[in-house]
Design a protein around this motif. Structure first.
Motif, PDB file in Angstrom:
ATOM      1  N   ASP A  96      -6.977  -5.938   2.700  1.00  7.02           N
ATOM      2  CA  ASP A  96      -5.946  -5.036   2.190  1.00  7.02           C
ATOM      3  C   ASP A  96      -4.578  -5.698   2.122  1.00  7.02           C
ATOM      4  O   ASP A  96      -3.758  -5.339   1.273  1.00  7.02           O
ATOM      5  CB  ASP A  96      -5.856  -3.788   3.079  1.00  7.02           C
ATOM      6  CG  ASP A  96      -7.076  -2.904   2.946  1.00  7.02           C
ATOM      7  OD1 ASP A  96      -7.186  -2.222   1.917  1.00  7.02           O
ATOM      8  OD2 ASP A  96      -7.926  -2.908   3.852  1.00  7.02           O
ATOM      9  N   ARG A 118      -3.808   4.162   2.564  1.00  7.89           N
ATOM     10  CA  ARG A 118      -4.464   3.874   1.291  1.00  7.89           C
ATOM     11  C   ARG A 118      -5.804   4.573   1.165  1.00  7.89           C
ATOM     12  O   ARG A 118      -6.213   4.989   0.086  1.00  7.89           O
ATOM     13  CB  ARG A 118      -4.653   2.355   1.152  1.00  7.89           C
ATOM     14  CG  ARG A 118      -5.314   1.956  -0.144  1.00  7.89           C
ATOM     15  CD  ARG A 118      -5.499   0.453  -0.209  1.00  7.89           C
ATOM     16  NE  ARG A 118      -6.360  -0.045   0.854  1.00  7.89           N
ATOM     17  CZ  ARG A 118      -7.684  -0.029   0.801  1.00  7.89           C
ATOM     18  NH1 ARG A 118      -8.311   0.494  -0.230  1.00  7.89           N
ATOM     19  NH2 ARG A 118      -8.396  -0.519   1.793  1.00  7.89           N
ATOM     20  N   ARG A 119      -6.505   4.751   2.287  1.00  8.80           N
ATOM     21  CA  ARG A 119      -7.839   5.355   2.242  1.00  8.80           C
ATOM     22  C   ARG A 119      -7.795   6.792   1.755  1.00  8.80           C
ATOM     23  O   ARG A 119      -8.765   7.312   1.234  1.00  8.80           O
ATOM     24  CB  ARG A 119      -8.464   5.316   3.640  1.00  8.80           C
ATOM     25  CG  ARG A 119      -8.670   3.926   4.186  1.00  8.80           C
ATOM     26  CD  ARG A 119      -9.100   3.979   5.634  1.00  8.80           C
ATOM     27  NE  ARG A 119      -8.128   4.687   6.465  1.00  8.80           N
ATOM     28  CZ  ARG A 119      -8.346   5.056   7.724  1.00  8.80           C
ATOM     29  NH1 ARG A 119      -9.513   4.819   8.268  1.00  8.80           N
ATOM     30  NH2 ARG A 119      -7.416   5.671   8.415  1.00  8.80           N
ATOM     31  N   GLU A 163      -4.654   2.682  -7.200  1.00 11.36           N
ATOM     32  CA  GLU A 163      -5.800   2.906  -6.328  1.00 11.36           C
ATOM     33  C   GLU A 163      -5.633   2.204  -4.988  1.00 11.36           C
ATOM     34  O   GLU A 163      -6.313   2.530  -4.019  1.00 11.36           O
ATOM     35  CB  GLU A 163      -7.081   2.411  -7.014  1.00 11.36           C
ATOM     36  CG  GLU A 163      -7.526   3.282  -8.172  1.00 11.36           C
ATOM     37  CD  GLU A 163      -8.674   2.669  -8.949  1.00 11.36           C
ATOM     38  OE1 GLU A 163      -9.004   1.481  -8.671  1.00 11.36           O
ATOM     39  OE2 GLU A 163      -9.225   3.344  -9.832  1.00 11.36           O
ATOM     40  N   HIS A 164      -4.707   1.234  -4.945  1.00 12.58           N
ATOM     41  CA  HIS A 164      -4.470   0.455  -3.724  1.00 12.58           C
ATOM     42  C   HIS A 164      -2.972   0.360  -3.451  1.00 12.58           C
ATOM     43  O   HIS A 164      -2.402  -0.729  -3.430  1.00 12.58           O
ATOM     44  CB  HIS A 164      -5.066  -0.942  -3.859  1.00 12.58           C
ATOM     45  CG  HIS A 164      -6.476  -0.948  -4.352  1.00 12.58           C
ATOM     46  ND1 HIS A 164      -7.542  -0.617  -3.544  1.00 12.58           N
ATOM     47  CD2 HIS A 164      -7.006  -1.213  -5.561  1.00 12.58           C
ATOM     48  CE1 HIS A 164      -8.662  -0.691  -4.242  1.00 12.58           C
ATOM     49  NE2 HIS A 164      -8.362  -1.046  -5.464  1.00 12.58           N
ATOM     50  N   ARG A 167      -0.901  -2.450  -1.466  1.00 12.81           N
ATOM     51  CA  ARG A 167      -1.798  -3.592  -1.295  1.00 12.81           C
ATOM     52  C   ARG A 167      -1.662  -4.548  -2.471  1.00 12.81           C
ATOM     53  O   ARG A 167      -1.504  -4.122  -3.616  1.00 12.81           O
ATOM     54  CB  ARG A 167      -3.246  -3.098  -1.211  1.00 12.81           C
ATOM     55  CG  ARG A 167      -4.293  -4.204  -1.314  1.00 12.81           C
ATOM     56  CD  ARG A 167      -5.690  -3.628  -1.292  1.00 12.81           C
ATOM     57  NE  ARG A 167      -6.677  -4.654  -1.642  1.00 12.81           N
ATOM     58  CZ  ARG A 167      -7.989  -4.443  -1.654  1.00 12.81           C
ATOM     59  NH1 ARG A 167      -8.462  -3.258  -1.345  1.00 12.81           N
ATOM     60  NH2 ARG A 167      -8.824  -5.405  -1.972  1.00 12.81           N
ATOM     61  N   ARG A 219       1.703  -5.713  -6.429  1.00  9.96           N
ATOM     62  CA  ARG A 219       1.441  -4.534  -5.608  1.00  9.96           C
ATOM     63  C   ARG A 219       2.319  -3.395  -6.094  1.00  9.96           C
ATOM     64  O   ARG A 219       3.426  -3.614  -6.583  1.00  9.96           O
ATOM     65  CB  ARG A 219       1.668  -4.809  -4.121  1.00  9.96           C
ATOM     66  CG  ARG A 219       3.085  -4.909  -3.677  1.00  9.96           C
ATOM     67  CD  ARG A 219       3.217  -4.875  -2.156  1.00  9.96           C
ATOM     68  NE  ARG A 219       3.011  -6.166  -1.534  1.00  9.96           N
ATOM     69  CZ  ARG A 219       2.290  -6.349  -0.440  1.00  9.96           C
ATOM     70  NH1 ARG A 219       1.691  -5.329   0.134  1.00  9.96           N
ATOM     71  NH2 ARG A 219       2.156  -7.546   0.085  1.00  9.96           N
TER      72      ARG A 219
END
Length: 224
Positions: A96, A118-119, A163-164, A167, A219
């Motif tokens: 990550d 993030r999850r 989506e991240h 990261r 990012r």
């Protein structure tokens, strides 16, 4: 509180990280080599892993995909290796984030918070990052309630970054997913990023939403 596994063969670093994380309210367990690290991952199912790469018996890079395949576990590499190749390899394999030693404790904690959040970022068919809202079902992007008109490539890049959040997504990951191959010429990607920034950031007095990690990737800025 979240459970964090610290994997490092240096007892002083383990002790420092243990104390820093406990003061921040995390539960902490330790491992000093690759075998004990994977045993701890399997037995304790940690919420996050801080992984050194220079481990006895097995290179830490070999553990990255094994840990990254567990979607509920955030993975931060914390290593003295400063080379871009090592950073790109770790991120391409699924880490990550990548923090270089010596590190600032507050920055490390901030990156850990982002990785843990993030999850829970993607909910159903809607992604929300700051004041950006992305409707995956209708392919609509709004910022502060106003629709932003993007080209297909701009939308795909933004969606992958969103989506991240927080990261680094590498050039290779973006090119393979959106263009279908890791084209060594990243000019196409840079053009899309430049146009995307113009559409979603201006006017923005607080700085760039899409941040460049020189030589590695991009990012999407996320509040820490």
């Amino acid at each position: 509180m979240a459970l964090v596994l610290v994997v490092d063969d240096d007892a002083a670093i383990r002790r420092l990280l243990h104390q820093t994380l406990e003061r921040a309210g995390y539960n902490v367990i330790d491992a000093d080599d690759a075998r004990s690290a994977m045993t701890a991952v399997d037995h304790h199912d940690p919420d996050a892993v801080l992984l050194d790469l220079g481990l006895p018996g097995r290179d830490g890079l070999e553990l990255v995909p094994l840990i990254a395949r567990r979607p509920a576990t955030a993975l931060l590499v914390v290593s003295a290796r400063e080379g871009t190749d090592d950073k790109v390899a770790a991120l391409d394999l699924g880490a990550d984030d990548y923090v270089t030693k010596p590190f600032d404790s507050e920055e490390l904690l901030a990156r850990l918070r982002v990785a843990l959040r993030r999850r829970d970022t993607v909910t159903g068919r809607q992604i929300q990052v700051g004041d950006l809202s992305i409707d995956l079902a209708d392919h609509l992007v709004r910022r502060r309630g106003t629709e932003v008109h993007l080209t297909r490539k701009e939308y795909e890049v933004l969606t992958m970054l969103a989506e991240h959040p927080g990261r680094v997504v590498t050039h290779r990951q973006l090119l393979e997913r959106i263009w279908g191959k890791a084209d060594p010429r990243v000019e196409y990607l840079r053009i899309v990023i430049r146009n995307l920034r113009q559409k979603i950031e201006a006017p923005d007095p607080i700085g760039s939403l899409v941040q460049n990690e020189l030589g590695i990737g991009y990012r999407l800025k996320c509040d820490t």
